[in-house]
Structure formats: structure tokens, C-alpha cells
Design a protein around this motif. Sequence first.
Motif, PDB file in Angstrom:
ATOM      1  N   SER A  68     -40.668 -29.031 -41.981  1.00  0.00           N
ATOM      2  CA  SER A  68     -40.803 -29.324 -43.398  1.00  0.00           C
ATOM      3  C   SER A  68     -41.367 -30.731 -43.543  1.00  0.00           C
ATOM      4  O   SER A  68     -41.517 -31.455 -42.559  1.00  0.00           O
ATOM      5  N   GLY A  76     -39.650 -21.867 -41.266  1.00  0.00           N
ATOM      6  CA  GLY A  76     -38.693 -22.769 -41.874  1.00  0.00           C
ATOM      7  C   GLY A  76     -38.205 -23.852 -40.940  1.00  0.00           C
ATOM      8  O   GLY A  76     -37.364 -24.667 -41.330  1.00  0.00           O
ATOM      9  N   ASP A 123     -45.958 -30.438 -42.783  1.00  0.00           N
ATOM     10  CA  ASP A 123     -45.925 -29.005 -43.041  1.00  0.00           C
ATOM     11  C   ASP A 123     -46.727 -28.655 -44.283  1.00  0.00           C
ATOM     12  O   ASP A 123     -47.399 -27.623 -44.338  1.00  0.00           O
ATOM     13  N   THR A 124     -46.667 -29.523 -45.293  1.00  0.00           N
ATOM     14  CA  THR A 124     -47.444 -29.303 -46.519  1.00  0.00           C
ATOM     15  C   THR A 124     -48.939 -29.371 -46.229  1.00  0.00           C
ATOM     16  O   THR A 124     -49.722 -28.546 -46.712  1.00  0.00           O
ATOM     17  N   THR A 148     -37.252 -17.502 -45.496  1.00  0.00           N
ATOM     18  CA  THR A 148     -36.543 -16.573 -46.378  1.00  0.00           C
ATOM     19  C   THR A 148     -37.073 -15.161 -46.181  1.00  0.00           C
ATOM     20  O   THR A 148     -38.287 -14.943 -46.131  1.00  0.00           O
ATOM     21  N   ASP A 180     -49.135 -17.230 -41.857  1.00  0.00           N
ATOM     22  CA  ASP A 180     -48.272 -16.937 -43.008  1.00  0.00           C
ATOM     23  C   ASP A 180     -48.384 -15.475 -43.438  1.00  0.00           C
ATOM     24  O   ASP A 180     -47.368 -14.826 -43.718  1.00  0.00           O
ATOM     25  N   THR A 202     -50.213 -26.289 -44.470  1.00  0.00           N
ATOM     26  CA  THR A 202     -50.381 -25.102 -45.306  1.00  0.00           C
ATOM     27  C   THR A 202     -51.830 -24.894 -45.720  1.00  0.00           C
ATOM     28  O   THR A 202     -52.273 -23.761 -45.928  1.00  0.00           O
ATOM     29  N   ASP A 246     -41.182 -15.743 -45.309  1.00  0.00           N
ATOM     30  CA  ASP A 246     -42.112 -16.738 -45.819  1.00  0.00           C
ATOM     31  C   ASP A 246     -42.008 -18.021 -44.996  1.00  0.00           C
ATOM     32  O   ASP A 246     -41.275 -18.090 -44.007  1.00  0.00           O
ATOM     33  N   GLY A 247     -42.745 -19.054 -45.409  1.00  0.00           N
ATOM     34  CA  GLY A 247     -42.770 -20.291 -44.646  1.00  0.00           C
ATOM     35  C   GLY A 247     -41.444 -21.009 -44.578  1.00  0.00           C
ATOM     36  O   GLY A 247     -41.215 -21.829 -43.683  1.00  0.00           O
ATOM     37  N   ASP A 248     -40.548 -20.750 -45.519  1.00  0.00           N
ATOM     38  CA  ASP A 248     -39.221 -21.378 -45.527  1.00  0.00           C
ATOM     39  C   ASP A 248     -38.195 -20.595 -44.722  1.00  0.00           C
ATOM     40  O   ASP A 248     -37.024 -20.988 -44.655  1.00  0.00           O
TER      41      ASP A 248
END
Length: 280
Positions: free
Chosen positions: A210, A207, A214-215, A241, A227, A218, A237-239
Motif C-alpha cells: 500500500s 493487499g 502502490d498507487t 477483498t 488486476d 496502479t 481486488d487490489g486490497d
Amino acid sequence: MTTTTTATTRRRTGPAAPPTVSPRRVWALARAELLLLVRNRTALFNALALPPLSVALFAAVGGIGDGATDAMGAMLLNLLVFMALAFVVYYNLTVAYVARREELVLKRYLVGECSRAEILAGAAVPAFAVALAQTVLGVVAVSVFLEPPAFVNPLLMVVAVVGGAVMLTTLAAATSGLSRTVESAQLTTLPLLIVAIPFAGLFGGPGASSGVLDTVGTFTPLRPITDLMLLGAAGIDGDGTVLTFAETFAAARLPWAVLVAWTVLAALAARRWMRWEPRR
């Protein structure tokens, strides 16, 4: 006599014969490669001692120990697994395939009973074994020297290690076809190692980044390994969370799909570029 010769020639050079994999033949090839590895005491020591020594050094220099979090342990374990797959599997296998080709070993194998898939798999078994050993030793070292990760979903960790090893093995076969010599293999492997590693999510916590980069990251070939490892080891996760066991499966769908897609592309590239004898 003519029929036998024609069938043999087709099996050796033509795509008509379907690929077959015999565990007995793969193990026979792998045993020879493993014997070479065991005889190289320096390489064997480096392969087995690197994970625990790295974790111990990190704990000593960082001055952490009991104050470490499970997320930190998961990130360090992820780094160890990533380096094992990127360098032990991808880089070393690329060099090995080129060396065997230039020494006419691959060409001699084709004359025998082994299929091309069996030859590639046999050479890859030692790299797989070292990567697996480094993963296990890394888990033990992180659990001893740092706070052990929660291991929310160990199945995803297995998918990351095994799936990443298969994908990087096929990429190594493809890259070896672009390498004329063992020395040039050090250059042909650089694009993946230099370009893909910055997008692999190894730098900074989950996280921490961004946006567009970052997209894009992925969908790079090495990012799914990171991941899946973080999801399996810490449920992150990637964020950034924290997820439950059930939620990690849903979060793993995208990295799993990216990993499969790159494996397929790598297999097609290997079929196209892989060379089995030196260039004339």
C-alpha cells in the motif's frame, strides 16, 4: 498510369489512406509466421510445455497439492499469463519486428497489397496463439496440480489476456523503432520489463502493499493485466477483498481504463517511432 502510381505511392508512404484490415491478408501473413514457429521444434516445445511444467514444479517443490487455496492457484495462473504476455508477446514481437525490418521483409510487404496494420497483425498472430495456448494450459495445470481458482468472472480474464496482448503488441511496434539491431532490442525492451514488473503486483498477495508506490503502480502498463486476472480468476481486488461476480465489474473499471489508455499511447508511439526499413 500516373494516377495509379500516385495512388500506390500514397498508400505505401502517406497517411492519407485509411488503415484497412483484411482477415484474408492477415491470415496469409500469419500462416507464414506460424510455419516458421512450427518448424522450430525447440521453441514450440518450450512454449507449450512451460506452463504445465512450471505448475507441476511449483506444486512438487512447494509441497502443497491438496492444501493449496484457490487464491494461490489464481496467483500462479496470473504469473503464467503475465510472463506469457510480457516475454512471448512484447519481447519476442519487438525482436521479430526488428529482424523483419533489417531483412527488408517489412519494406517488401509494403509494396504489396497489405496495409501497415495488416503487416503488424500478421506478425503478431503467432505470439497471440502461443500466449493463448499457455493461458489454457496454465488453467488446466493449475486445476490439476493445485486447487482450481473460483473463476468468479472469466470475462475479465479474457479481457486481461486479449487486451494485454493488443497493448503489448503496439508497445512492441513502438519499441522496435528505437532498436537499431536485433541485439539492441534486448536493451530497448529492458525499461518496461525492469521498471514496470516490480509495480505489476506479482510479488506478495493482493493487499500486501500500500502507499504511494502502490498507487503509482496502479497506473503502470503491466498492472492492469494482474488486476484483471485476479479479479476474474478469484474475485480479489487490489486490497485483497473477495468480491462477487457483479462487484468485479465495478472493481475492473480502473484497470480497464488504464489498459485502454496505455493502448492508445502505445499506438501513438508506434505511429511515431515505428520504422519500416533499416536506417541508412
